[in-house]
Scaffold this motif. Structure first.
Motif, PDB file in Angstrom:
ATOM      1  N   ALA A   1      47.900  43.634  40.093  1.00 39.93           N
ATOM      2  CA  ALA A   1      48.691  42.695  40.880  1.00 39.93           C
ATOM      3  C   ALA A   1      47.769  41.998  41.874  1.00 39.93           C
ATOM      4  O   ALA A   1      46.760  42.548  42.303  1.00 39.93           O
ATOM      5  N   THR A   2      48.127  40.792  42.236  1.00 38.04           N
ATOM      6  CA  THR A   2      47.307  40.059  43.190  1.00 38.04           C
ATOM      7  C   THR A   2      47.556  40.601  44.588  1.00 38.04           C
ATOM      8  O   THR A   2      48.683  40.631  45.057  1.00 38.04           O
TER       9      THR A   2
ATOM     10  N   ASP B   1      25.936  42.160  41.097  1.00 39.01           N
ATOM     11  CA  ASP B   1      27.178  42.748  41.610  1.00 39.01           C
ATOM     12  C   ASP B   1      27.265  44.191  41.143  1.00 39.01           C
ATOM     13  O   ASP B   1      27.052  44.478  39.957  1.00 39.01           O
ATOM     14  N   ALA B   2      27.570  45.100  42.067  1.00 38.32           N
ATOM     15  CA  ALA B   2      27.752  46.512  41.736  1.00 38.32           C
ATOM     16  C   ALA B   2      29.142  46.935  42.190  1.00 38.32           C
ATOM     17  O   ALA B   2      29.449  46.919  43.386  1.00 38.32           O
ATOM     18  N   TYR B   3      29.984  47.258  41.226  1.00 31.57           N
ATOM     19  CA  TYR B   3      31.345  47.742  41.499  1.00 31.57           C
ATOM     20  C   TYR B   3      31.294  49.261  41.493  1.00 31.57           C
ATOM     21  O   TYR B   3      30.943  49.877  40.479  1.00 31.57           O
ATOM     22  N   ILE B   4      31.616  49.852  42.635  1.00 32.45           N
ATOM     23  CA  ILE B   4      31.480  51.295  42.811  1.00 32.45           C
ATOM     24  C   ILE B   4      32.762  51.872  43.400  1.00 32.45           C
ATOM     25  O   ILE B   4      33.595  51.145  43.946  1.00 32.45           O
ATOM     26  N   ASP B   5      32.914  53.170  43.266  1.00 37.42           N
ATOM     27  CA  ASP B   5      34.020  53.899  43.880  1.00 37.42           C
ATOM     28  C   ASP B   5      33.410  55.183  44.432  1.00 37.42           C
ATOM     29  O   ASP B   5      32.733  55.906  43.691  1.00 37.42           O
TER      30      ASP B   5
ATOM     31  N   THR C   1      30.271  49.419  37.490  1.00 33.31           N
ATOM     32  CA  THR C   1      30.091  48.226  36.677  1.00 33.31           C
ATOM     33  C   THR C   1      29.038  47.376  37.362  1.00 33.31           C
ATOM     34  O   THR C   1      29.127  47.142  38.572  1.00 33.31           O
ATOM     35  N   VAL C   2      28.050  46.931  36.593  1.00 28.71           N
ATOM     36  CA  VAL C   2      26.971  46.107  37.133  1.00 28.71           C
ATOM     37  C   VAL C   2      26.975  44.770  36.401  1.00 28.71           C
ATOM     38  O   VAL C   2      27.077  44.724  35.170  1.00 28.71           O
ATOM     39  N   LEU C   3      26.883  43.691  37.164  1.00 27.67           N
ATOM     40  CA  LEU C   3      26.769  42.344  36.613  1.00 27.67           C
ATOM     41  C   LEU C   3      25.506  41.713  37.176  1.00 27.67           C
ATOM     42  O   LEU C   3      25.283  41.753  38.389  1.00 27.67           O
ATOM     43  N   VAL C   4      24.684  41.149  36.320  1.00 27.71           N
ATOM     44  CA  VAL C   4      23.510  40.392  36.761  1.00 27.71           C
ATOM     45  C   VAL C   4      23.785  38.934  36.415  1.00 27.71           C
ATOM     46  O   VAL C   4      23.976  38.601  35.242  1.00 27.71           O
ATOM     47  N   GLU C   5      23.865  38.097  37.437  1.00 26.77           N
ATOM     48  CA  GLU C   5      24.236  36.692  37.261  1.00 26.77           C
ATOM     49  C   GLU C   5      25.529  36.568  36.461  1.00 26.77           C
ATOM     50  O   GLU C   5      25.680  35.700  35.610  1.00 26.77           O
TER      51      GLU C   5
ATOM     52  N   TYR D   1      39.665  43.703  39.214  1.00 25.42           N
ATOM     53  CA  TYR D   1      40.492  43.634  38.009  1.00 25.42           C
ATOM     54  C   TYR D   1      40.607  42.198  37.513  1.00 25.42           C
ATOM     55  O   TYR D   1      40.528  41.942  36.309  1.00 25.42           O
ATOM     56  N   GLN D   2      40.761  41.264  38.445  1.00 22.22           N
ATOM     57  CA  GLN D   2      40.831  39.850  38.050  1.00 22.22           C
ATOM     58  C   GLN D   2      39.542  39.406  37.374  1.00 22.22           C
ATOM     59  O   GLN D   2      39.566  38.528  36.515  1.00 22.22           O
ATOM     60  N   ARG D   3      38.440  40.019  37.743  1.00 19.83           N
ATOM     61  CA  ARG D   3      37.142  39.654  37.180  1.00 19.83           C
ATOM     62  C   ARG D   3      36.856  40.422  35.877  1.00 19.83           C
ATOM     63  O   ARG D   3      35.829  40.215  35.249  1.00 19.83           O
ATOM     64  N   GLY D   4      37.775  41.299  35.470  1.00 17.78           N
ATOM     65  CA  GLY D   4      37.613  42.029  34.219  1.00 17.78           C
ATOM     66  C   GLY D   4      36.987  43.397  34.358  1.00 17.78           C
ATOM     67  O   GLY D   4      36.717  44.060  33.357  1.00 17.78           O
ATOM     68  N   VAL D   5      36.753  43.853  35.576  1.00 22.40           N
ATOM     69  CA  VAL D   5      36.175  45.184  35.803  1.00 22.40           C
ATOM     70  C   VAL D   5      37.272  46.223  35.552  1.00 22.40           C
ATOM     71  O   VAL D   5      38.349  46.143  36.132  1.00 22.40           O
TER      72      VAL D   5
END
Length: 193
Positions: A5-6, A34-38, A166-170, A157-161
Motif C-alpha cells: 500500500a502507498t 542502493d542497498a535495501y536492508i532490514d 537487495t543491491v542495485l547499481v545504477e 515495494y513500489q521499486r520491486g524490492v
C-alpha cells in the motif's frame, strides 16, 4: 498497513535522506548503489559483514554514492516490532551523522528472529557505543522517526524490492556479493568519465 500500500511521506525524514526521503545518502561518487536492508535480517547481517568493507572502500575512493534503505520488512519476525524500531533509530543516527557506524552496531548486536528485539533503551545504549548520545537518545525515546520505516518499505515495494538484502547499481539488480558488486561498479565507471 500492507507494505504494497502507498504510505505517505513522513513530515520528518532523517538528515542526509535522498530527495525521495526513503534512503540515507553516504558519499558523493559517480556510481549510485542502493542497498535495501532490514536490521532483523540475518542475511543482511552477513551482507554487511562480507560487503561492508568493500562499500566502505568504494566510498573512501569516491567511486560510489551509497543510498541505504532501512526497511521494516521483517517487523512481524519479532514480538516488539524490532525491525521498524531499529530502522527508526538508524534515522536518529543519521540525524547525528553516524548512520553507517550505528548500522554496523545494530548488525553486530542483531537479536534472533522470532523473539523480542532490543528495547528502545537498549537501542539508545547501543548508540552510545557508537558515540551517539544526547539528541540521538531523545530522538529514539520520542520515536521521532517511527513513521519513516513504513514509508521506506512502501517505496521499496513500489521499486520491486521483495527481500533483503537487495543491491542495485545504477538501478540494476546485483547479487549482494562483494566480487559481483565490485564488478558491477567497475563496469559502470568507464561510462561515467
Amino acid at each position: 498497513m500492507h507494505p504494497q500500500a502507498t504510505t505517505p511521506r513522513p513530515a520528518r525524514v532523517p538528515h542526509g535522506a535522498n530527495e525521495e526521503g526513503d534512503g540515507i545518502v553516504i558519499g558523493d561518487g559517480p556510481v549510485s548503489l542502493d542497498a535495501y536492508i532490514d536490521f532483523q535480517c540475518p542475511y543482511c547481517r552477513q551482507f554487511t559483514g562480507t560487503s561492508g568493507p568493500l562499500l566502505d572502500g568504494l566510498l573512501a575512493d569516491g567511486r560510489i554514492t551509497a543510498i541505504y534503505h532501512p526497511m521494516s520488512f521483517l517487523d512481524a519476525m519479532s514480538t516488539n516490532h524490532y525491525s521498524a524500531r531499529a530502522s527508526a533509530a538508524s534515522g536518529c543516527a543519521a540525524d547525528s551523522g553516524s548512520f553507517v557506524e550505528y548500522a554496523y552496531a545494530l548488525f553486530a548486536n542483531q537479536p534472533p528472529e522470532g523473539g523480542p528485539g532490543l528495547t528502545d533503551e537498549e537501542l539508545v545504549v547501543l548508540g552510545a557505543t557508537a558515540g551517539l548520545t544526547g539528541a540521538f537518545a531523545d530522538c529514539v525515546r520520542l520515536g521521532a522517526h517511527r513513521d519513516w520505516p513504513p514509508y521506506v518499505t512502501s517505496r521499496a515495494y513500489q521499486r520491486g524490492v521483495r527481500g533483503t538484502p537487495t543491491v542495485l547499481v545504477e538501478g540494476a539488480p546485483v547479487p549482494p556479493h562483494p566480487s559481483l558488486i565490485r564488478s558491477a561498479v567497475a563496469r559502470v565507471l568507464p561510462h561515467m568519465v
